[in-house]
Design a protein around this motif. Structure first.
Motif, PDB file in Angstrom:
ATOM      1  N   GLN A  68       0.847  -1.193   0.000  1.00 63.30           N
ATOM      2  CA  GLN A  68       0.000   0.000   0.000  1.00 63.30           C
ATOM      3  C   GLN A  68       0.882   1.242   0.000  1.00 63.30           C
ATOM      4  OE1 GLN A  68      -3.832   0.462   2.372  1.00 63.30           O
ATOM      5  NE2 GLN A  68      -2.450   1.649   3.648  1.00 63.30           N
ATOM      6  N   THR A  69       0.566   2.179  -0.870  1.00 62.51           N
ATOM      7  CA  THR A  69       1.294   3.433  -0.967  1.00 62.51           C
ATOM      8  C   THR A  69       0.339   4.586  -0.697  1.00 62.51           C
ATOM      9  OG1 THR A  69       2.787   2.500  -2.626  1.00 62.51           O
ATOM     10  CG2 THR A  69       2.713   4.898  -2.434  1.00 62.51           C
ATOM     11  N   VAL A  70       0.744   5.486   0.193  1.00 59.91           N
ATOM     12  CA  VAL A  70      -0.079   6.632   0.557  1.00 59.91           C
ATOM     13  C   VAL A  70       0.613   7.913   0.124  1.00 59.91           C
ATOM     14  CG1 VAL A  70      -1.181   7.881   2.459  1.00 59.91           C
ATOM     15  CG2 VAL A  70      -1.046   5.380   2.522  1.00 59.91           C
ATOM     16  N   LYS A 104      -4.224  10.126  -1.048  1.00 58.31           N
ATOM     17  CA  LYS A 104      -4.501   9.122  -2.071  1.00 58.31           C
ATOM     18  C   LYS A 104      -3.861   7.816  -1.633  1.00 58.31           C
ATOM     19  CE  LYS A 104      -4.225   8.101  -7.017  1.00 58.31           C
ATOM     20  NZ  LYS A 104      -3.762   8.563  -8.352  1.00 58.31           N
ATOM     21  N   VAL A 105      -4.629   6.738  -1.719  1.00 55.46           N
ATOM     22  CA  VAL A 105      -4.159   5.435  -1.248  1.00 55.46           C
ATOM     23  C   VAL A 105      -4.258   4.434  -2.388  1.00 55.46           C
ATOM     24  CG1 VAL A 105      -4.471   3.599   0.445  1.00 55.46           C
ATOM     25  CG2 VAL A 105      -5.026   5.976   1.059  1.00 55.46           C
ATOM     26  N   GLU A 106      -3.130   3.874  -2.781  1.00 58.64           N
ATOM     27  CA  GLU A 106      -3.137   2.777  -3.758  1.00 58.64           C
ATOM     28  C   GLU A 106      -2.784   1.500  -3.021  1.00 58.64           C
ATOM     29  OE1 GLU A 106      -0.141   1.663  -7.067  1.00 58.64           O
ATOM     30  OE2 GLU A 106      -1.792   2.652  -8.127  1.00 58.64           O
ATOM     31  N   VAL A 107      -3.693   0.537  -3.068  1.00 63.62           N
ATOM     32  CA  VAL A 107      -3.491  -0.698  -2.324  1.00 63.62           C
ATOM     33  C   VAL A 107      -3.512  -1.879  -3.290  1.00 63.62           C
ATOM     34  CG1 VAL A 107      -5.955  -0.809  -1.750  1.00 63.62           C
ATOM     35  CG2 VAL A 107      -4.299  -2.132  -0.395  1.00 63.62           C
ATOM     36  N   CYS A 108      -2.479  -2.698  -3.197  1.00 67.50           N
ATOM     37  CA  CYS A 108      -2.352  -3.894  -4.031  1.00 67.50           C
ATOM     38  C   CYS A 108      -2.389  -5.122  -3.123  1.00 67.50           C
ATOM     39  CB  CYS A 108      -1.039  -3.871  -4.820  1.00 67.50           C
ATOM     40  SG  CYS A 108      -0.865  -2.455  -5.937  1.00 67.50           S
TER      41      CYS A 108
END
Length: 430
Positions: A68-70, A104-108
């Protein structure tokens, strides 16, 4: 016929594309999603002068397939510390405060359908081993396996093994790591403990004695049970994103503070380590990762509840008056509502409308300072509940949709406090 056995037979019949159990190696399919996280705090009056922290998902990595990148996007009156990855604000006795952050949160995570299929295969056949079981990495065992609580050994283990034998007709020694982990999750979440939301976290002793608890209570017992069998596991804390009209909004009062959640709910669930596949969700309550997306605030193997820390949290909520809004938006929805370049006037109108019931943007707030921030470094912190999975779904393991909106709202409102308790306890210790 036991209801779980009936479930297993039904699940086995509907599985169209079984995984290859004899594959020498595995490729875990990963899916990535982008969300926006909004956290706004509106304090009308404070009796204390103190620096507090505002919750947010964090940069987070667990194994090879969860990441996860914030990225901080916009903030008002909230100071971001890039080193610690925290968001601080100051309250002053006799005064109010207003501030918010947008990240913004990108979660894999492993693909939901893939994770779901592992669960259904394991429920259908507890001996199912999708990858050669050569044991666990020593560093994983050292960090995620510990001597289990005495009550778990003396009470929960015998009850689980009796249920397991009656349900499957074999002993636990015949189960694969995956089969044992999934069946243990089913037993704890849906059989041994009756779901009962409480205002504060319960100790392991109390949960086992009453056989009642909410998701974080259940997850602590499950982690202890899996440790008994030497299976690495951890409790994930954060927010389940639910794009369902029933979860458009719910409120939860805690002393003098009202928490408002939009399209999400705080949750805790167990991730377990399976050789070859690493960390998979066994969340049979809310279906985190394998049904609903999840935004991480961290993970922990801690299962002890400190009563003095809980009391500190309650005292804090008695010392301030106000509201806190936590909203999660899918990227497309956020852009539609607030623009590609975040329109602060629209964001504040949304906050005003949600907290005050007003669409006016002319509300006077305490002094505002706007900051554009850069991507944070890796912070550390956990933080925590939710909709039950029906023990007897018709032909799938989709989380139950049979509860009324009112019942679900009440459930969420009560169990959400566990997240706030744990998160604020962490913050005050820093």
């Amino acid at each position: 016929m036991p209801r779980l056995l009936l479930l297993i037979l039904m699940l086995a019949m509907v599985l169209a594309t079984p995984l290859q159990a004899d594959a020498p190696s595995v490729s875990v399919p990963v899916e990535c999603r982008s969300f926006y996280f909004l956290n706004a705090i509106w304090i009308t009056y404070s009796n204390i002068t103190e620096t507090l922290l505002l919750e947010s998902p964090v940069n987070f990595t667990l194994g090879s397939f969860i990441n996860q990148t914030v990225v901080p996007v916009y903030s008002v009156n909230v100071n971001y510390n890039e080193t610690s990855g925290t968001y601080a604000f100051n309250v002053t006795a006799g005064e109010g405060f207003y501030g918010y952050l947008v990240n913004k949160v990108e979660v894999c995570t492993p693909k939901s359908a893939w994770n779901k299929q592992l669960i259904t295969m394991a429920l259908a056949n507890v001996s199912y081993a999708p990858y050669p079981e050569t044991g666990f990495p020593s560093d994983i065992v050292e960090k995620y396996v510990h001597p289990p609580h005495e009550l778990v050994v003396n009470v929960v283990v015998p009850a689980f093994e009796e249920w397991f034998n009656e349900t499957y007709g074999v002993g636990t020694a015949r189960a694969s790591y995956l089969g044992l982990a999934v069946s243990a999750a089913y037993f704890i979440y849906l059989e041994f403990i009756t779901y009962n939301a409480s205002a504060t976290p319960n100790s392991i002793e109390e949960v086992i004695q009453t056989r009642q608890g909410d998701c974080d209570d259940m997850s602590r017992i499950l982690v202890e049970l899996l440790s008994y069998y030497g299976i690495p596991s951890t409790i994930a804390y954060g927010y389940v994103y639910i794009p369902d009209a029933r979860f458009e909004r719910f409120e939860m009062p805690v002393e003098n503070v009202t928490y408002i959640f939009r399209y999400n709910g705080p949750h805790a669930f167990v991730l377990t380590y399976i050789p070859g596949y690493e960390w998979i969700s066994v969340d049979l309550l809310a279906g985190s990762i394998w049904y609903y997306p999840f935004l991480f605030e961290g993970e922990s193997v801690e299962t002890t509840v400190n009563e003095s820390d809980v009391e500190q949290m309650i005292d804090l909520h008695r010392s301030i008056n106000g509201s806190q809004l936590i909203a999660v938006f899918h990227q497309e929805e956020f852009t539609r509502m607030f623009g590609t370049e975040v329109n602060s006037s629209l964001v504040e109108a949304f906050i005003n409308e949600t907290i005050l019931g007003s669409t006016s943007t002319s509300t006077t707030h305490p002094t505002q300072s706007t900051t554009e921030t850069t991507q944070p470094t890796q912070p550390t912190s956990p933080a925590t509940p939710f909709e039950e999975l029906s023990p007897t779904p018709p032909v799938s393991t989709e989380p139950s949709r049979t509860l009324s909106a009112e019942a679900l709202t009440v459930m969420l409102a009560l169990v959400a406090l566990a997240l706030i308790v744990i998160f604020i306890i962490r913050l005050r210790k820093r």
